[in-house]
Design a protein around this motif. Sequence first.
Motif, short mmCIF file in Angstrom:
data_model
loop_
_atom_site.label_atom_id
_atom_site.label_comp_id
_atom_site.label_asym_id
_atom_site.label_seq_id
_atom_site.Cartn_x
_atom_site.Cartn_y
_atom_site.Cartn_z
N ASP A 235 -7.32 -30.10 -17.53
CA ASP A 235 -7.31 -30.40 -16.09
C ASP A 235 -8.62 -31.08 -15.68
OD1 ASP A 235 -4.85 -29.34 -15.32
OD2 ASP A 235 -5.65 -27.29 -15.19
N LEU B 82 -14.94 -35.57 -16.96
CA LEU B 82 -16.17 -35.05 -16.33
C LEU B 82 -17.21 -34.85 -17.43
CD1 LEU B 82 -14.47 -32.36 -14.06
CD2 LEU B 82 -15.46 -34.52 -13.29
N CYS C 188 -21.06 -29.10 -16.19
CA CYS C 188 -20.69 -27.68 -16.11
C CYS C 188 -21.48 -26.85 -17.10
CB CYS C 188 -19.21 -27.50 -16.37
SG CYS C 188 -18.16 -28.33 -15.17
N PHE D 155 -19.12 -18.00 -9.58
CA PHE D 155 -18.09 -18.90 -10.09
C PHE D 155 -17.15 -19.38 -8.98
CE2 PHE D 155 -19.72 -17.80 -14.13
CZ PHE D 155 -19.39 -18.87 -14.94
N PHE E 60 -19.04 -22.21 -7.56
CA PHE E 60 -19.12 -23.30 -8.53
C PHE E 60 -17.78 -24.04 -8.63
CE2 PHE E 60 -18.34 -24.50 -13.02
CZ PHE E 60 -19.20 -25.57 -13.07
N ASP F 168 -13.62 -32.74 -3.77
CA ASP F 168 -12.57 -33.68 -4.19
C ASP F 168 -11.50 -33.81 -3.11
OD1 ASP F 168 -13.59 -34.46 -6.61
OD2 ASP F 168 -12.62 -32.84 -7.74
N PHE G 212 -7.36 -32.60 -6.66
CA PHE G 212 -8.27 -31.45 -6.63
C PHE G 212 -7.59 -30.19 -7.15
CE2 PHE G 212 -6.36 -29.40 -2.94
CZ PHE G 212 -5.65 -30.44 -2.37
N GLY G 213 -8.39 -29.21 -7.52
CA GLY G 213 -7.89 -27.92 -7.98
C GLY G 213 -7.85 -26.92 -6.84
N PRO G 214 -7.54 -25.66 -7.14
CA PRO G 214 -7.46 -24.62 -6.10
C PRO G 214 -8.78 -24.47 -5.35
CG PRO G 214 -6.69 -23.78 -8.23
CD PRO G 214 -7.26 -25.13 -8.48
N GLY H 174 -4.10 -19.57 -7.39
CA GLY H 174 -4.25 -20.82 -8.11
C GLY H 174 -5.08 -20.66 -9.38
C1 HEC Z 1 -16.84 -31.11 -11.23
C2 HEC Z 1 -15.66 -30.77 -10.50
C3 HEC Z 1 -14.86 -29.53 -10.89
C4 HEC Z 1 -15.33 -28.30 -11.25
C5 HEC Z 1 -16.77 -27.83 -11.33
C6 HEC Z 1 -14.17 -27.48 -11.49
N1 HEC Z 1 -13.02 -28.20 -11.29
FE1 HEC Z 1 -11.12 -27.51 -11.49
N2 HEC Z 1 -10.42 -29.33 -11.05
C7 HEC Z 1 -11.16 -30.46 -10.76
C8 HEC Z 1 -10.28 -31.59 -10.54
C9 HEC Z 1 -10.72 -33.00 -10.20
C10 HEC Z 1 -8.95 -31.12 -10.71
C11 HEC Z 1 -7.65 -31.89 -10.54
C12 HEC Z 1 -7.21 -32.41 -11.86
C13 HEC Z 1 -5.85 -33.08 -11.75
O1 HEC Z 1 -5.02 -32.60 -10.99
O2 HEC Z 1 -5.66 -34.04 -12.49
C14 HEC Z 1 -9.07 -29.70 -11.05
C15 HEC Z 1 -7.99 -28.87 -11.29
C16 HEC Z 1 -8.06 -27.53 -11.56
C17 HEC Z 1 -6.93 -26.66 -11.80
C18 HEC Z 1 -5.49 -27.12 -11.91
C19 HEC Z 1 -4.72 -26.97 -10.64
C20 HEC Z 1 -3.27 -27.31 -10.87
O3 HEC Z 1 -2.56 -27.27 -9.90
O4 HEC Z 1 -2.89 -27.63 -11.99
C21 HEC Z 1 -7.40 -25.39 -12.01
C22 HEC Z 1 -6.62 -24.11 -12.26
C23 HEC Z 1 -8.85 -25.48 -11.91
N3 HEC Z 1 -9.22 -26.77 -11.64
C24 HEC Z 1 -9.71 -24.40 -12.08
C25 HEC Z 1 -11.09 -24.52 -12.11
C26 HEC Z 1 -11.98 -23.40 -12.39
C27 HEC Z 1 -11.53 -21.98 -12.67
C28 HEC Z 1 -13.23 -23.91 -12.34
C29 HEC Z 1 -14.54 -23.15 -12.52
C30 HEC Z 1 -14.72 -22.48 -13.77
C31 HEC Z 1 -13.15 -25.32 -12.01
N4 HEC Z 1 -11.83 -25.65 -11.90
C32 HEC Z 1 -14.25 -26.14 -11.85
C33 HEC Z 1 -12.53 -30.52 -10.66
C34 HEC Z 1 -13.40 -29.47 -10.93
#
Ligand code: HEC
Length: 303
Positions: free
Chosen positions: A232, A236, A241, A273, A276, A284, A291-293, A299
């Motif tokens: 996901d 990056l 991270c 976390f 973070f 995003d 973007f994620g949750p 989520g």
């Molecule tokens: C530097 C930016 C960044 C950080 C830090 C980050 N994320 Fe994400 N995350 C994203 C982006 C951008 C997406 C969307 C990716 C896509 O949909 O293609 C995403 C998507 C996700 C998804 C998927 C959601 C889905 O519907 O499929 C999850 C779960 C997630 N992130 C969890 C986390 C967790 C847990 C952490 C911390 C440990 C974290 N992310 C840290 C940028 C980040």
Amino acid sequence: MKLRAKWLQRLAGHAGRVGLLLLAGGAVVLLWQPTEAAWWAARLLGVAALLLISGTLFLRPAYGQRPWHRLFGWAALAALGGHVVVTTGFQPVFWRWLTPAMPLEIVAGIIALLAFLMVLLVQRSRTLRRRLGPFSSLSVHRTAGYLLIAAACTHITLVAGMAFSAAVGFLSGLAFLLVEGLLRERHVVRLAATLALFISAIAWLAIGSMAETRLAGLRQAPIDHARFLHTDHTGLACAGCHHNFVDRTGTENCLSCHKRLSVSEASRIDSMFHAFCSECHRADNRAGRKFGPIDDCNGCHGG
Ligand code: HEC
Ligand code: HEC
Ligand code: HEC
Ligand code: HEC
């Protein structure tokens, strides 16, 4: 309430109005922050409860007047009930917080709930009122009301930690409302002592050996591995991270190292976390990218 002097009354009124305006400003900033649909309901209901409760301060009941004070009070209770049902009902992960290691915002929220019960109980229970006496029962009702506002503002400020200006709005609004209370209240010492007790209780839970004892359970619990997939997060920079790749603090998993660090409220693994992960997702979302949750517990925590 009898007032000591006219000018004090006027000063209290001004302070109260400024406080209410600042709270409303904080609420606008808070509602501006992006979040998921499920949280919109929770936020709106929570903010409505706080503003309705603060509104009751300006609608003090007097003989022969419409019962606005009471109506606002009941509406606030309904909003608060809805807020609790929405946050705990749709986000079952929430219940995992209800251990001695619960975050301070949840402690403040529970104190606000208890203070609301006190406000109601003193108002509704004849026996209790008789036992407290006509003047002291009113003063307990009002003191609990100010405690309720203080605890609710603390709760929202900690929850809204990411929105600095919202936090400033809520805290300065609270300060003005408390000045109003202290200028108007007849039992000033009781009000001041209650607020001091509240602040020391929060501080006691937040710092020092008490925080360490409280957080031991969180530290010893097995690592949860909230849903995180590198797939996901492609494209990056690893070091964005993995700060441990850069400062060479180690090659172990983020979570096992951070679990060990969770000895104080400031270093606890969940709040660190959450900030973070969610900050990046929120940024995003603001920028219109994928973007994620953001705040939706489900989520990241399965469910
Ligand atoms: C530097 C930016 C960044 C950080 C830090 C980050 N994320 Fe994400 N995350 C994203 C982006 C951008 C997406 C969307 C990716 C896509 O949909 O293609 C995403 C998507 C996700 C998804 C998927 C959601 C889905 O519907 O499929 C999850 C779960 C997630 N992130 C969890 C986390 C967790 C847990 C952490 C911390 C440990 C974290 N992310 C840290 C940028 C980040
Ligand atoms: C968005 C933040 C983010 C980015 C970018 C990222 N990682 Fe990770 N990485 C994590 C998190 C969070 C974990 C821990 C996940 C868990 O244990 O549930 C992890 C775990 C790992 C692990 C496993 C460590 C262990 O012992 O369990 C390796 C290896 C790793 N990452 C390598 C990389 C490499 C190489 C890159 C760059 C191509 C990268 N990561 C990019 C956040 C990130
Ligand atoms: C070997 C131990 C170790 C590993 C592995 C590790 N960290 Fe850290 N991390 C630390 C230490 C120590 C700090 C500094 C704590 C402080 O300032 O209180 C820190 C700080 C942070 C902070 C900054 C907190 C703040 O308030 O600014 C974030 C975010 C963070 N780590 C995320 C991660 C992520 C994500 C991973 C894995 C991809 C990871 N860490 C891996 C030890 C580690
Ligand atoms: C963006 C993803 C994300 C969201 C949203 C999120 N969490 Fe987390 N949560 C994490 C990560 C990452 C950790 C760090 C440890 C881990 O992986 O379990 C964590 C840790 C926790 C822990 C401590 C687990 C333990 O025993 O170490 C609790 C409890 C928790 N979260 C509750 C919640 C609640 C309640 C919500 C909703 C209000 C929520 N989380 C929303 C990612 C998320």
